[in-house]
Design a protein around this motif. Structure first.
Motif, short mmCIF file in Angstrom:
data_model
loop_
_atom_site.label_atom_id
_atom_site.label_comp_id
_atom_site.label_asym_id
_atom_site.label_seq_id
_atom_site.Cartn_x
_atom_site.Cartn_y
_atom_site.Cartn_z
N LEU A 223 0.77 -1.22 -0.08
CA LEU A 223 0.02 -0.11 0.12
C LEU A 223 0.86 1.43 -0.10
N GLN A 224 2.00 1.31 0.74
CA GLN A 224 2.66 2.43 0.98
C GLN A 224 3.67 2.79 -0.38
N SER A 225 4.01 1.49 -1.24
CA SER A 225 4.80 1.65 -2.41
C SER A 225 4.04 1.61 -3.58
N ASN A 226 2.70 1.62 -3.52
CA ASN A 226 1.67 1.66 -4.70
C ASN A 226 2.25 0.29 -5.61
N SER A 227 2.42 -0.88 -4.89
CA SER A 227 2.86 -1.81 -5.62
C SER A 227 1.90 -3.31 -5.86
N ASN A 228 2.13 -4.18 -6.28
CA ASN A 228 1.10 -5.27 -6.28
C ASN A 228 -0.58 -4.98 -6.50
N THR A 229 -0.44 -4.15 -7.54
CA THR A 229 -1.83 -3.58 -7.64
C THR A 229 -2.26 -4.57 -9.13
N HIS A 230 -3.72 -4.86 -8.92
CA HIS A 230 -4.13 -5.72 -9.73
C HIS A 230 -5.54 -5.38 -10.09
N LEU A 231 -6.19 -5.45 -11.54
CA LEU A 231 -7.53 -5.25 -11.72
C LEU A 231 -7.92 -6.79 -12.07
N ILE A 232 -9.30 -6.90 -11.53
CA ILE A 232 -10.07 -8.29 -11.71
C ILE A 232 -11.26 -7.48 -12.58
N PHE A 233 -11.50 -8.47 -13.53
CA PHE A 233 -12.91 -8.47 -14.49
C PHE A 233 -13.61 -9.61 -14.41
N GLY A 234 -14.89 -9.14 -14.26
CA GLY A 234 -16.10 -10.00 -14.39
C GLY A 234 -17.23 -9.77 -15.52
N GLY A 235 -17.46 -10.95 -15.96
CA GLY A 235 -18.55 -10.81 -17.05
C GLY A 235 -18.60 -12.20 -17.64
N ASP A 236 -19.83 -12.60 -18.03
CA ASP A 236 -20.24 -13.83 -18.49
C ASP A 236 -19.75 -15.00 -17.70
N ARG A 237 -20.09 -14.75 -16.13
CA ARG A 237 -19.41 -15.79 -15.41
C ARG A 237 -17.85 -16.03 -15.30
N SER A 238 -17.30 -15.20 -16.11
CA SER A 238 -15.80 -15.72 -16.06
C SER A 238 -15.15 -14.50 -15.27
N LEU A 239 -14.12 -14.96 -14.84
CA LEU A 239 -13.12 -13.89 -13.90
C LEU A 239 -11.81 -14.12 -14.39
N SER A 240 -11.17 -12.92 -14.50
CA SER A 240 -9.67 -12.94 -14.84
C SER A 240 -9.01 -11.66 -14.11
N TYR A 241 -7.83 -11.57 -14.08
CA TYR A 241 -7.06 -10.36 -13.50
C TYR A 241 -5.92 -9.98 -14.28
#
Length: 406
Positions: free
Chosen positions: A51-69
């Motif tokens: 959190l302090q270094s703004n690292s390990n940031t990910h986006l997760i996507f949801g749609g059509d029952r599938s998930l990916s990041y």
């Protein structure tokens, strides 16, 4: 060659700077390593550093029952023209209703299905552990028609507890609330608690609630017309009390456009700060950021743009995250595309993500080692993980020395 023991605290600080996949692989080095990596001390240290270094940031996507990041950690992420997602297991794939992403906190994501199914999952997609439960149905009011039921997710730092908040509201023909209740579900106690009435009208936007600074936020009004005197209501997850946060002063730009009521307003979170997007259709978009939470004068306009790529055919805009350098902001437009906006030269460029759904819901989360102790991302490893958990009880990593041979 050197076999000088490394003190556990020093080793923990070294490990806290590594990404989660690397730490998971290092668990197989030895039992002491595994005990250290799985310890609460390293989990919290790793999260704090991320959190302090703004690292390990990910986006997760949801749609059509599938998930990916998608990992946004590489330093060149803001400069890249495209990136590819990593598919992941959906713990609610076989639910009757399609799951939605409620939010994230400390690396834990919350997924749920809609009423009346109400399955809910607390999930760490990188560690691949989840805890599933089923919530009781929302109270129905006979003769009042269809009500509104929204859920939000956040973290209670005072009690070290993740919570789900449910807001149920029924209105009469004149749009006056007949029944409006706030309820809270605690992951620690696994119980519901009714908080009290919520006598305000909700702003019916795609993103109804925003988690920031330990509270869930909604745009509300005392009147059915939300275009004018809307307020920012904040529900504190630690004290479980409702308060109000001052909104930014839109007057200066509204005067130039002569029509504040025509603007479309929604909230978001950027860099841990509450933010607000004000869209003047086909004209301009402003993004305001509250740098000091709860202080009205700390609202500042971070972005004000008339860039055609952003403004044209705009229904919804949300700031996602700062780049590693802090000079760019990732913007999500209309739930279908991303743009990196350069704060210096005030230009934007398309950011293509290969493999994401055509239309999606995304959520930012920080990669962490946080554990939710029930369930597994793969049924085949459940017994193995349980055996590892039993063996960890026999290890006291603080009483052992760690040796790194160079």
């Amino acid at each position: 060659m050197s076999d000088t023991p490394i003190p556990p605290d020093v080793l923990a600080h070294i490990l806290s700077r590594l990404p989660v996949p690397s730490l998971l692989r290092l668990r197989s080095v030895s039992k002491p390593f595994r005990a250290l990596i799985d310890s609460d001390y390293l989990i919290k240290l790793h999260l704090h550093h991320s959190l302090q270094s703004n690292s390990n940031t990910h986006l997760i996507f949801g749609g059509d029952r599938s998930l990916s990041y998608l990992s946004l950690d590489p330093p060149s992420a803001a400069a890249a023209a495209a990136a590819a997602v990593t598919p992941t297991h959906n713990p609610l794939y076989f639910a009757i209703f399609e799951p939605v992403i409620l939010g994230s906190s400390n690396g834990i994501l919350c997924l749920c299905t809609t009423e009346p199914d109400n399955e809910i999952v607390f999930w760490n997609p990188l560690v691949r552990k989840f805890k599933k439960t089923k919530l009781p149905p929302a109270k129905c009011i006979q003769g009042s028609g269809r009500g509104i039921c929204i859920k939000g997710f956040g973290y209670d730092h005072l009690h070290d507890d993740h919570k789900v908040v449910r807001l149920v509201q029924y209105c009469n023909l004149f749009k006056d609330p007949l029944h409006s209740k706030l309820e809270v579900f605690s992951l620690r106690s696994e119980r519901w608690k009714e908080i009290g009435d919520f006598p305000y009208h909700l702003c019916k936007r795609r993103y109804l609630n925003v988690y920031a600074n330990g509270a869930l936020h909604w745009l509300v009004s005392k009147e059915p017309d939300l275009r004018t005197n809307f307020m920012i209501a904040a529900f504190d997850l630690a004290t479980e009390e409702l308060r109000f946060v001052p909104r930014p002063d839109f007057a200066d730009f509204a005067d130039r456009n002569n029509n504040l009521q025509a603007s479309q307003v929604n909230m978001g979170v950027l860099g841990g700060c509450l933010c607000m997007v004000c869209n003047y259709p086909k004209t301009n978009v402003d993004i305001w950021v509250m740098k000091s939470y709860g202080v009205k004068d700390s609202w500042s306009r971070l972005i004000s743009t008339s860039d055609g790529k952003i403004v044209r055919e705009l229904d919804f805009l949300r700031p996602i995250v700062y780049s590693k350098s802090g000079r760019e902001v990732l913007l999500e437009k209309n739930f279908e595309r991303f743009y990196w906006y350069d704060l210096g030269n005030k230009t934007s460029k398309r950011f293509k993500v290969v493999g994401m759904p055509r239309f999606f819901v995304s959520e930012v989360f920080t990669g962490s080692l946080a554990q939710v102790n029930i369930g597994s991302g793969s049924r085949n490893v459940t017994k193995k993980e349980q055996n590892e958990k039993d063996s960890r009880k026999k290890d006291d990593f603080l009483s052992k020395g760690f040796r790194l041979v160079l």
